[in-house]
Design a protein around this motif. Structure first.
Motif, PDB file in Angstrom:
ATOM      1  N   TRP A  11      51.831  39.082  42.566  1.00  0.00           N
ATOM      2  CA  TRP A  11      50.395  38.797  42.530  1.00  0.00           C
ATOM      3  C   TRP A  11      50.044  37.878  43.693  1.00  0.00           C
ATOM      4  O   TRP A  11      50.801  36.972  44.031  1.00  0.00           O
ATOM      5  N   GLN A  12      48.876  38.113  44.293  1.00  0.00           N
ATOM      6  CA  GLN A  12      48.438  37.297  45.421  1.00  0.00           C
ATOM      7  C   GLN A  12      46.931  37.079  45.359  1.00  0.00           C
ATOM      8  O   GLN A  12      46.224  37.813  44.683  1.00  0.00           O
ATOM      9  N   ILE A  13      46.493  36.059  46.081  1.00  0.00           N
ATOM     10  CA  ILE A  13      45.067  35.766  46.189  1.00  0.00           C
ATOM     11  C   ILE A  13      44.774  35.259  47.593  1.00  0.00           C
ATOM     12  O   ILE A  13      45.594  34.576  48.197  1.00  0.00           O
ATOM     13  N   PRO A 104      52.863  34.534  39.392  1.00  0.00           N
ATOM     14  CA  PRO A 104      53.546  35.218  38.288  1.00  0.00           C
ATOM     15  C   PRO A 104      52.730  36.296  37.575  1.00  0.00           C
ATOM     16  O   PRO A 104      53.300  37.240  37.028  1.00  0.00           O
ATOM     17  N   ASP A 105      51.394  36.157  37.549  1.00  0.00           N
ATOM     18  CA  ASP A 105      50.602  37.113  36.774  1.00  0.00           C
ATOM     19  C   ASP A 105      49.125  37.029  37.162  1.00  0.00           C
ATOM     20  O   ASP A 105      48.728  36.198  37.979  1.00  0.00           O
ATOM     21  N   ALA A 106      48.315  37.891  36.549  1.00  0.00           N
ATOM     22  CA  ALA A 106      46.886  37.961  36.861  1.00  0.00           C
ATOM     23  C   ALA A 106      46.165  36.663  36.489  1.00  0.00           C
ATOM     24  O   ALA A 106      45.244  36.240  37.189  1.00  0.00           O
ATOM     25  N   ARG A 109      46.723  34.210  39.141  1.00  0.00           N
ATOM     26  CA  ARG A 109      45.918  34.606  40.300  1.00  0.00           C
ATOM     27  C   ARG A 109      44.493  34.059  40.170  1.00  0.00           C
ATOM     28  O   ARG A 109      43.931  33.531  41.125  1.00  0.00           O
ATOM     29  N   GLU A 110      43.905  34.198  39.007  1.00  0.00           N
ATOM     30  CA  GLU A 110      42.532  33.710  38.809  1.00  0.00           C
ATOM     31  C   GLU A 110      42.457  32.187  38.885  1.00  0.00           C
ATOM     32  O   GLU A 110      41.512  31.638  39.440  1.00  0.00           O
TER      33      GLU A 110
END
Length: 130
Positions: A11-13, A104-106, A109-110
């Motif tokens: 996961w990335q942002i 690690p996860d969505a 990410r948020e």
């Protein structure tokens, strides 16, 4: 694949903003002690040598993975990798991008999206006249 999930980096942002300032001004701040404390949380100057370790004021350990003067800084930050990059956006305008991968996860990410948006607001507040 969901937005923000990659095959290689998990996961990335990424968060970016164009500031009405020349790249040298923005770089001097972000690469300097005050700027690095703001975006990375360092408690002193960030090393510039590839492979050099650093530690944040919160105790998170990392390593410099890349440092190209005037262009980008890439560091590990605990289990993630963070990059801050600059790109010209016209006369005396610079786009700043914060990118973090290996989240690690969505939900993480948020959370990190909100974090980087706050950091970007703080960077702009420091650099732009009020």
């Amino acid at each position: 694949m969901p937005t923000g999930l990659t095959r290689d980096a998990g996961w990335q942002i990424g968060v970016s903003r164009t500031l009405p300032l020349p790249a040298a001004t923005v770089w001097d701040f972000l690469a300097g002690e005050r700027g690095a404390a703001l975006w990375l949380g360092t408690a002193g100057p960030l090393p510039t040598e590839r492979g050099a370790p650093y530690r944040t004021a919160d105790g998170i350990a990392g390593e410099v993975r890349g440092y190209r003067i005037g262009d980008r800084i890439r560091v590990t930050h605990g289990d993630t990798t963070i990059q801050v990059a600059l790109s010209p956006a016209g006369a005396d305008r610079t786009t700043v991008t914060f990118h973090e991968e290996r989240l690690p996860d969505a939900a993480a990410r948020e959370r990190r999206r909100a974090h980087w948006q706050r950091v970007m607001d703080e960077v702009a507040a420091e650099l732009l006249p009020h």
